[in-house]
Write a protein that holds these residues in place. Structure first.
Motif, mmCIF file in Angstrom:
data_model
loop_
_atom_site.group_PDB
_atom_site.id
_atom_site.type_symbol
_atom_site.label_atom_id
_atom_site.label_comp_id
_atom_site.label_asym_id
_atom_site.label_seq_id
_atom_site.Cartn_x
_atom_site.Cartn_y
_atom_site.Cartn_z
ATOM 1 N N ILE D 165 38.334 11.411 25.002
ATOM 2 C CA ILE D 165 37.238 12.288 25.400
ATOM 3 C C ILE D 165 37.071 12.153 26.906
ATOM 4 C CG2 ILE D 165 34.756 12.696 25.249
ATOM 5 C CD1 ILE D 165 34.799 11.917 22.374
ATOM 6 N N ASP D 166 37.006 13.284 27.584
ATOM 7 C CA ASP D 166 37.019 13.291 29.043
ATOM 8 C C ASP D 166 35.644 13.720 29.562
ATOM 9 O OD1 ASP D 166 38.070 13.265 31.644
ATOM 10 O OD2 ASP D 166 38.401 15.435 31.530
ATOM 11 N N ILE D 167 34.954 12.816 30.230
ATOM 12 C CA ILE D 167 33.589 13.063 30.705
ATOM 13 C C ILE D 167 33.603 13.149 32.220
ATOM 14 C CG2 ILE D 167 31.222 12.167 30.745
ATOM 15 C CD1 ILE D 167 31.948 10.553 28.198
ATOM 16 N N GLN D 168 33.235 14.295 32.760
ATOM 17 C CA GLN D 168 33.294 14.507 34.205
ATOM 18 C C GLN D 168 31.947 14.995 34.706
ATOM 19 O OE1 GLN D 168 35.864 14.109 36.312
ATOM 20 N NE2 GLN D 168 37.678 13.966 34.982
ATOM 21 N N ALA D 169 31.234 14.161 35.450
ATOM 22 C CA ALA D 169 29.997 14.605 36.095
ATOM 23 C C ALA D 169 30.257 14.823 37.575
ATOM 24 C CB ALA D 169 28.892 13.584 35.883
ATOM 25 N N TYR D 170 29.426 15.636 38.179
ATOM 26 C CA TYR D 170 29.603 15.939 39.614
ATOM 27 C C TYR D 170 28.311 16.532 40.146
ATOM 28 C CZ TYR D 170 30.301 20.579 37.620
ATOM 29 O OH TYR D 170 30.133 21.738 36.899
ATOM 30 N N VAL D 171 28.158 16.460 41.453
ATOM 31 C CA VAL D 171 26.974 17.028 42.092
ATOM 32 C C VAL D 171 27.156 18.540 42.215
ATOM 33 C CG1 VAL D 171 25.640 17.136 44.223
ATOM 34 C CG2 VAL D 171 26.332 14.918 43.278
ATOM 35 N N SER D 172 26.229 19.285 41.629
ATOM 36 C CA SER D 172 26.337 20.751 41.700
ATOM 37 C C SER D 172 25.263 21.361 42.599
ATOM 38 C CB SER D 172 26.267 21.354 40.298
ATOM 39 O OG SER D 172 25.081 20.951 39.656
ATOM 40 N N ALA D 347 24.114 8.846 41.367
ATOM 41 C CA ALA D 347 23.721 9.015 39.968
ATOM 42 C C ALA D 347 24.829 9.630 39.115
ATOM 43 C CB ALA D 347 22.448 9.859 39.873
ATOM 44 N N VAL D 348 25.886 10.118 39.740
ATOM 45 C CA VAL D 348 26.987 10.720 38.980
ATOM 46 C C VAL D 348 27.549 9.759 37.928
ATOM 47 C CG1 VAL D 348 29.367 11.565 39.200
ATOM 48 C CG2 VAL D 348 27.572 12.512 40.667
ATOM 49 N N PRO D 349 27.877 8.511 38.291
ATOM 50 C CA PRO D 349 28.393 7.608 37.240
ATOM 51 C C PRO D 349 27.351 7.253 36.191
ATOM 52 C CG PRO D 349 28.130 6.449 39.336
ATOM 53 C CD PRO D 349 27.954 7.902 39.632
ATOM 54 N N ILE D 350 26.076 7.351 36.527
ATOM 55 C CA ILE D 350 25.027 7.046 35.538
ATOM 56 C C ILE D 350 24.985 8.162 34.487
ATOM 57 C CG2 ILE D 350 22.581 6.508 35.214
ATOM 58 C CD1 ILE D 350 22.475 5.836 38.250
ATOM 59 N N VAL D 351 25.070 9.415 34.952
ATOM 60 C CA VAL D 351 25.111 10.540 34.014
ATOM 61 C C VAL D 351 26.309 10.401 33.078
ATOM 62 C CG1 VAL D 351 25.543 13.036 33.879
ATOM 63 C CG2 VAL D 351 23.792 12.146 35.437
ATOM 64 N N GLU D 352 27.454 10.070 33.637
ATOM 65 C CA GLU D 352 28.641 9.896 32.788
ATOM 66 C C GLU D 352 28.449 8.749 31.796
ATOM 67 O OE1 GLU D 352 32.133 9.425 35.193
ATOM 68 O OE2 GLU D 352 31.990 11.430 36.064
ATOM 69 N N ALA D 353 27.843 7.669 32.268
ATOM 70 C CA ALA D 353 27.645 6.499 31.396
ATOM 71 C C ALA D 353 26.732 6.845 30.231
ATOM 72 C CB ALA D 353 27.063 5.334 32.202
#
Lengths: 371, 371, 371, 371
Positions: D165-172, D347-353
């Motif tokens: 499962i591939d989880i990718q967060a980013y600043v939009s 916070a990007v890695p926190i959202v992914e976590a």
């Protein structure tokens, strides 16, 4: 490693289960029921003892949700009368679980052939078959929003426990027609004076006309419900994972058709600067502005709580759609039955009910606030 | 620190609640109902989808528990018929919550004056008033063992899920009359052939005579129920706080009137030496002895699980007792109504039901066993 | 139905998990740690804010459990010093989670060959391999009673929260040598005056001699710990599934080596008649006798709570045993290391800790008692 | 009714507790720790056995969250190195709880006078004092976002369990500067190539310049993080209260500074008609559009999951503000220390976590999907 799951003497444990039919930790609602089964209902565990219940007020909340209440909503006939089996004695809650049911009076045999073997677009039909192997397809079964009637019963009881906390939801947008006034300028006594449940009479008229037009097209439309909660004591909410707004968010997102939740400044707040957004204190502990939406660090601060909930358009439309059946073939499907052209008017009491359940639970978890 | 609990605008949060009306983590039963309310019942959440339910088998289990089934038990008339409201479609479980009720047909107005204001010795009357402020005094309300009928329904469904796991409870002692044979030498097909539910016919006859004599004296007597579980897969049980035997122990101790629980060698094992008590392995992984009672470190090891459950004598006796009323005065109380002289014959299906609930839950928590 | 569990792109979900490493609902302990890993420890979630903690009192409880404290117990050297990482500020609890660890100072490389590939009789070695596929075999890993040190830390904090509730456990039997005096006649100030932790000095001497003899034989012996709890407020306990005695029973049965639990009249009560067993009220609400063990219908009634806990003999004996290895071969195994000949003296603080955890949790769940 | 809460012999039960320090039902994280206490950390309970852990990958995730990583974020020095105490043996998870800590190396005595007795606007200082009576004021104590480092550790382990499962967060979005491209056209390999963590290099440059300008003003700004999850198996999510998107919503709203959550069509979907919004099926079971955001009725349908999370501007600004102290006086407060001008890059890695924790938990709850 070479795992086999279980000896063959044993019933396959790999049949799927449905978890998550309970809400709340101390004030806890568990619901059961499929749309067209014998009854829906639930158990409220943890309701405090000694509350004199107004049973008619509970039924009134149910009536706000029930089908057929106005020309704007589905014309199905479901009286939705709740019966209580336990937990009430001589008019008062005993502290024991409150068991209740809403019997389905409308179980007549219908033609479900069009949904039995086919998957309605943007409905849960296919994922239910995928996950559980088969489904009670009558009227959507467990995935039907009929389940929310049980939430309204429990929420109505939670409201009576919460007493002076005032929870007011209302329709703030229908499709492109949105309220522009700030919630603090609205007169909530007007909410129930129109079938849209919008406290701005002019906008309500526009929304009503829009819904009628959409229905004539055999189409549906989404909307937004806003909610304002006043008189919340300071101190409700658990500040790490179970923040007050996180619980409200989960509660709202668990309502059928909800696509988004924001509280206080919400998505607009993401565009602001700290110097604008910060709520400066008054000497009495209140704040000059309320971008925080009544919640700091997950804990109520005594200011009004307010939030918005986005609902998608109802997926059942009275137009022909090409869709998939359970043999993997594409088939033509025509919407049938009596459905809501717009879900938000009937969802207003559901939003209030879920908010009440969250506050009741966090009230029981809270143990004291210093004054 | 100076805490005040809540602003006065707020409903007193210090009204007590009753928690703990649910059992199980994934296969979870929540019950509701008072002895003489409209209905008792419950919700089974987490029962796997796709199980073809034998509804008559469920009713048969209820009949083993119901009053009036033999001359040895209370002669009250309660048909105890279960109705299902949800979770079953076309004869199979759908994975959704199974809602059910047992309606009370026997709600005629009675004279409860003797218990309304007075506290029966060794009953929960007084602590309920102390904890909840008031109580539904009719027939004991929520504290009545009538609540266990809901457990029997859920346990009967759990048994059908567990399929090949064989759970056999039986009466092993009534007052001073106790089985002396090891459980492995008993023929469990004889358990249901006598009203005591003892698989040793000679002892059963003795027990029956003893219970009849006790009843004539207006007295009651305690007893022991033993239970043997065969065909348990290796690997059930969570080895720290939720050990298989800890869950069984809690399940049994949650049954009305239970005073003790021991498994495997039990209290007798505390007198033994390690060299006697250790279960030596055979080459096939079974053990030569089974003092462990089928459980090592909280995890099933594939050997038979067996345990004993002690029940106190029924507290309602047909003799006059001096007791306390709710004004703090001593009053004379005379037992009335139709009560069990000995609870263990009717408690056998309850012990089996609770064992089945524990095993069903731990089965769903278990995810694989190596072979 | 044709279920496949998961697409192959997905990590096998059928790897087993260990659930059940938490105890309590509101006052909740979660523990971690293996016998010979870097550290054991835990998190106490829900401890009320504002308690001035006596950290030395916590360490004293740990010292009662630690190895090497007397000639009667294992001579391993483990200082068992607890360090706190969070939840305490300026000497007081903040209400936030209390994180703590006990670092293992004694991690030197040892010869584990004899248990790495072989299964000790009546230990959890084999079921761990069966359930989890492999195990941390060093000193028993997670199945070691070393885990209970974390419980003692949490229990010591619970005791400080419970303040005036007085929890006294003691050894009441070692093998065949049992106390005959009623608990109400014992002087608990004598419990800590002898290494057995028995408040009857004569019996303590006998027990001590017995344990020394057993150890010389390379054998071990079981025993019983009793516990008396005074000053319990009326109203603790949730009267259906989470009865006070059911929670105590589960707590005790979750301690390593426990085989049975009885409270109040216990198994002996099963032989009595109702007319003997009933506890008659005094005018002040206390009872003349206390067969109920301070609990009615699962709720504390203000009288002393008392219960017995049976422990099996330690499975590791200093004698040669034939056993199974993980290739299915029978092998000879010789006990090694420094083990307890009898576990009960060191288990006394564990019984008290688990009782304190149960009472702290039920105290937080309780919301009011009428006076 | 006349309730008194407890006898005076008893420790006041009205001291408040903090609940809600655990997340997840089967894959469960419990965290502890205050910003400037000795350590933060947690316990992961329910992580499956047998996963070969890449410990460096865990540390890499922590490094994405840690202070000082770029010129755009706080320049505090916290190495944030995680140590594991339990649950891992010979490089693999054992199935037992994974205990871990991140020791605070930066505990030097500082001047906290300005926040000890005063309440920072839009911070949790005052509500903590209100709810708990006092607080660990150093660096915000438990209310600090430093707690999220523990979530990143657990999320990194969840990712390794979830494998494909591939989880990718980013600043939009940063303040008014927002991505306009659809997520399906973005190249996520670019996310980590700039300090903003925005996969659109042009926008990233704009955002970076904006943050630098805001910081110079002593101000802060909010933003939006988007997240896309690919390769999700069909069937995750419990379709009533614990819908997949409700769990994701709660997870995101539990992150410090979050004000809103929307998934799939989100708030924009509320303006659409059903005929536009419905996702029509393809013959292979996929859908032509994906307004549903990969979730139908609370259950994953195999399409990409995507959602947006709104963050408010950081409340600590480097400007003078008039505020309240704990004596009820208005005082002047000047922001001190090294704070983030914009929280979203870290916070990007926190959202992914948090997304990984939700998916891991629902994976363990799921028991089979038909193909």
């Amino acid at each position: 490693m070479n795992y086999v799951q279980y000896p063959s003497i044993f019933y396959s444990i790999f049949e799927p289960i449905m978890a998550g039919n309970s809400f709340g930790q101390l004030f806890k609602l568990t619901t059961f029921g499929e749309s067209h089964g014998p009854a829906i209902g639930g158990v409220i565990d943890g309701c405090p003892a000694g509350i004199t219940l107004d049973l008619e007020a509970i039924q009134r909340e149910l009536n706000r949700r029930k089908p057929g209440q106005s020309a704007l909503v589905t014309q199905r006939k479901e009286p939705d009368e709740v019966v209580f089996y336990a937990g009430i004695f001589e008019g008062k809650t005993t502290g024991t679980p409150i068991g209740f049911a809403i019997h389905n009076t409308n179980q007549k045999s219908r033609d479900y052939a069009h949904i039995k073997d086919s998957y309605r677009p943007s409905h849960a039909d296919k994922v239910y078959d995928d996950k559980y192997g088969f489904r009670d397809y009558r009227g959507g079964g467990r995935s039907s929003a009929r389940e929310t009637a049980s939430r309204v019963v429990a929420g109505a009881i939670a409201k009576q426990f919460l007493k002076s906390i005032d929870i007011q939801a209302y329709v703030s947008a229908v499709g492109p027609i949105a309220l522009t006034k700030d919630h603090s300028t609205l007169d909530f006594s007007l909410t129930e004076t129109n079938p849209v449940r919008c406290p701005d009479p002019e906008k309500a008229t526009e929304m009503e006309a829009y819904i009628r037009r959409i229905r004539k097209e055999g189409d549906t439309v989404g909307g937004v419900i806003s909610c304002v909660i006043k008189n919340v004591p300071i101190g409700l909410g658990e500040p790490v994972f179970d923040k007050l707004h996180a619980e409200l968010g989960k509660a709202m997102l668990s309502i059928n058709a909800v696509k988004g939740f924001e509280y206080g400044s919400g998505f607009a707040g993401a565009q602001q600067k700290g110097s604008e957004h910060n709520d400066q204190f008054n000497a009495d502990g209140t704040t000059k502005s309320n971008h925080s939406g009544g919640i700091q660090g997950g804990i109520s601060n005594g200011m009004d709580i307010y939030f918005n909930v986005a609902f998608k358009p109802v997926a059942t439309i009275m137009q022909s759609q090409t869709t998939l059946d359970n043999k993997g073939k594409m088939v033509e499907m025509q919407g049938k039955g009596r459905h809501d052209p717009c879900v938000v008017p009937r969802a207003v009491p559901i939003v209030e009910a879920m908010a009440a359940l969250v506050l009741a639970d966090l009230t029981l978890l809270n143990r004291g606030t210093r004054y």
